[in-house]
Design an enzyme around this catalytic site. Structure first.
Site, PDB file in Angstrom:
ATOM      1  N   GLY A  91       0.783  -1.227   0.000  1.00  0.00           N
ATOM      2  CA  GLY A  91       0.000   0.000   0.000  1.00  0.00           C
ATOM      3  C   GLY A  91       0.813   1.275   0.000  1.00  0.00           C
ATOM      4  N   SER A 112       6.873 -11.036  -5.024  1.00  0.00           N
ATOM      5  CA  SER A 112       5.785 -11.035  -5.994  1.00  0.00           C
ATOM      6  C   SER A 112       5.979  -9.938  -7.028  1.00  0.00           C
ATOM      7  CB  SER A 112       4.454 -10.828  -5.276  1.00  0.00           C
ATOM      8  OG  SER A 112       4.461  -9.586  -4.597  1.00  0.00           O
ATOM      9  N   ARG A 113       5.252 -10.094  -8.122  1.00  0.00           N
ATOM     10  CA  ARG A 113       5.137  -9.029  -9.105  1.00  0.00           C
ATOM     11  C   ARG A 113       3.915  -8.187  -8.773  1.00  0.00           C
ATOM     12  NH1 ARG A 113       8.369  -9.793 -13.541  1.00  0.00           N
ATOM     13  NH2 ARG A 113       9.143 -11.884 -13.959  1.00  0.00           N
ATOM     14  N   ALA A 114       3.882  -6.971  -9.317  1.00  0.00           N
ATOM     15  CA  ALA A 114       2.737  -6.101  -9.092  1.00  0.00           C
ATOM     16  C   ALA A 114       1.522  -6.620  -9.843  1.00  0.00           C
ATOM     17  CB  ALA A 114       3.059  -4.692  -9.558  1.00  0.00           C
ATOM     18  N   SER A 158      -0.439  -2.428  -8.352  1.00  0.00           N
ATOM     19  CA  SER A 158       0.476  -1.365  -7.931  1.00  0.00           C
ATOM     20  C   SER A 158       1.478  -1.058  -9.046  1.00  0.00           C
ATOM     21  CB  SER A 158       1.218  -1.778  -6.655  1.00  0.00           C
ATOM     22  OG  SER A 158       2.050  -2.889  -6.914  1.00  0.00           O
ATOM     23  N   THR A 191       8.374  -5.983  -5.802  1.00  0.00           N
ATOM     24  CA  THR A 191       9.822  -6.138  -5.591  1.00  0.00           C
ATOM     25  C   THR A 191      10.458  -6.907  -6.739  1.00  0.00           C
ATOM     26  OG1 THR A 191       9.517  -6.087  -3.192  1.00  0.00           O
ATOM     27  CG2 THR A 191      11.568  -7.021  -3.999  1.00  0.00           C
ATOM     28  N   ASP A 226      -9.354  -6.856   0.253  1.00  0.00           N
ATOM     29  CA  ASP A 226      -8.136  -7.178   0.996  1.00  0.00           C
ATOM     30  C   ASP A 226      -8.530  -7.491   2.432  1.00  0.00           C
ATOM     31  OD1 ASP A 226      -5.507  -7.702   1.109  1.00  0.00           O
ATOM     32  OD2 ASP A 226      -4.806  -5.655   0.835  1.00  0.00           O
TER      33      ASP A 226
END
Length: 509
Positions: free
Chosen positions: A175, A201-203, A206, A210, A263
């Site tokens: 977030g 993880s991939r976005a 967002s 990372t 979420d």
């Protein structure tokens, strides 16, 4: 029998097939759009399952063909033109448990195991997965249910074992744009000698995950064997978790959950911990940013979330420490993979203009992780982390890991279009809306376009004059540039007031 045809449509983690409306089989067997079907080459073969779409265009599929989406074609693993047979799929047995959850009932261990297994085998459509997620969010999950769901997700894939008593990891619940502390923490911790095999993880919604940011510098699609070799030699690495197939059901749930802007607390905890347990972590530091535009708005909610993480972690024998950080604004200057990678390397190489907030937060988190080492006394972690960074050892370690994973060649450094967003009035910056900043960077093309995104020039507490540059938007395509600038002009991401804001610790609460 129908001939298979790859229609090269990416349906993102869902098997979809395409049948012509005038296909004789459709006419006689009454196959309907959105029903689930089984596809097999021979009668006794294990079929793959897919959602059926009906088309009228013979340029997509002829009446004797079955079109397969990219994922379905890959899973069937047969050549173009191979003949297959189709049949209506039986409803998943676990759907009865979903109906129980919709009615507000509590599910048991077996219910979650069956649901996760059926989702993994593509027996659920995205609509049915959405029904499960909404039911869990609306009715809520008891603590035991979160444990059962976490366990079922861990068991849906592979589990890594590094053969050491302390394997550390760090996770931020997200977030906060630009919060790329992991890429600084990992080489510091590895340079100290602790094991930190980081899968990230991939976005999805967002501007950068990372793994997206690390991919600017090095390859992240690593096999498990290669991951193990790198970690054995360098004590750390940073790869994309999808390759390792860790808790794969979680990836499927996320791709439905995020577009719904859901979420829920139970899903959040199960998602994070299932990945960490499957990755073989023994000690985990969790960062919960708290702020008006962060995922968690109040300290009381953060406390409840911390207790839940600790409860579930204890049941798995996972040592967890939770910290609350300031989530009132983005961390670092760049938002988007290329710009965030630049910030990370500036910090690691001790450059004078490196973003101080990213550096300081990374050092504090790294210090807490170093204190998992029984030879490091409480309160000494920060000093050790700072010394490793300032000595250049962290930068050297990162360079070694980049080489080991496979260095990426940067072919383009700057986007074609840029636009400065200016202060409409003079004053002090009191807040920066994380969600609006993320939206602008995403509209600009991040993370698909690695060099697109936002550069922040002002932060909370700064004094500005009318006309000062608050941030710059970068985009490589004209359409993205238009979307991003239009949104930025219509939605003010900065809150300015005439009075100076109250000073507080900008890193931890």
């Amino acid at each position: 029998m129908l001939k298979i045809k790859s229609v090269a449509i990416d349906t993102f983690k869902e098997n979809v097939v395409y049948l012509h409306r005038d296909c004789p089989l459709y006419r006689t067997e009454d196959f309907q759009a959105l029903m689930k079907i089984e596809i097999s080459v021979k009668k006794n073969d294990t079929p793959i399952l897919a959602v059926l779409n009906i088309v009228d265009d013979t340029s997509i599929v002829n009446i004797d063909e079955l079109g397969l989406s990219t994922q379905a074609f890959k899973q069937l693993n047969k050549k173009q033109g191979v003949k297959v047979q189709i049949a209506p799929a039986q409803p998943p047995i676990s759907l009865a448990a979903v109906h129980k959850k919709i009615a507000g009932e509590t599910l048991n261990k077996e219910d979650f195991q069956l649901i996760c297994q059926d989702i993994l085998e593509n027996r659920y459509s995205k609509m049915e997965i959405a029904a499960f997620l909404v039911a869990c969010s609306h009715s809520g999950l008891e603590r035991e249910e979160i444990f059962f769901l976490t366990k079922a997700m861990v068991e849906s894939g592979k589990k890594l074992n590094w053969g050491e008593s302390i394997v550390v990891d760090k996770h931020c619940i997200g977030g906060i744009p630009g919060n790329r502390t992991t890429m600084i923490i990992m080489p510091i911790v590895a340079a100290h000698g602790m094991l930190m095999p980081k899968t990230s993880s991939r976005a999805i919604t967002s501007p950068a995950g990372t793994a997206d940011t690390m991919e600017v510098l090095a390859k992240v699609d690593l096999s498990i064997e290669r991951m193990k070799n790198i970690v054995q030699k360098h004590r750390g690495m940073l790869s994309w978790g999808g390759t390792a197939k860790l808790a794969p059901v979680d990836d499927i749930l996320i791709c439905v959950e995020r577009p719904l802007a859901m979420d829920s607390t139970g899903q959040l905890v199960a998602s994070i911990l299932s990945k960490k347990i499957a990755a073989g972590s023994t000690h985990l530091l969790i960062d919960i940013p708290v702020g008006p535009s962060a995922k968690v708005h109040q300290n009381l909610d953060a406390l409840k979330l911390r207790k839940l993480f600790e409860y579930i972690g204890d049941l798995f024998g996972l040592h967890i420490e939770v910290v609350f950080s300031d989530g009132s604004q983005p961390i670092g200057n760049g938002i988007g993979p290329g710009l965030e990678a630049r910030d990370v390397m500036q910090v690691l190489s001790n450059q004078k203009h490196a973003p101080s907030d990213l550096r300081e937060k990374s050092l504090r988190l790294a210090g807490r992780i170093l204190e998992f080492d029984p030879d490091v006394r409480g309160g000494q972690g920060y000093v050790i982390a700072r010394d490793i960074l300032e000595s250049g050892r962290a930068y050297e370690k990162m360079q070694d890991i980049i080489e080991a994973q496979g260095r990426q060649e940067i072919t383009k450094n700057k986007a074609r279009f840029e636009h400065n967003v200016l202060a409409s009035t003079a004053g002090y910056i009191h807040a920066i809306d994380n969600l609006k900043i993320s939206t602008i960077a995403s509209l600009a093309g991040a993370p698909i376009d690695k060099i697109s995104g936002i550069d922040l020039h002002k932060k909370v507490g700064d004094k500005v004059n009318k006309g000062d540059i608050l941030f710059t938007i970068y985009a490589d395509f004209n359409s993205n540039f238009g979307f991003a600038t239009e949104f930025a002009n219509d939605n003010e991401a900065y809150t300015l007031k005439s009075t100076r804001p109250v000073e507080h610790d900008n890193y931890f609460i």
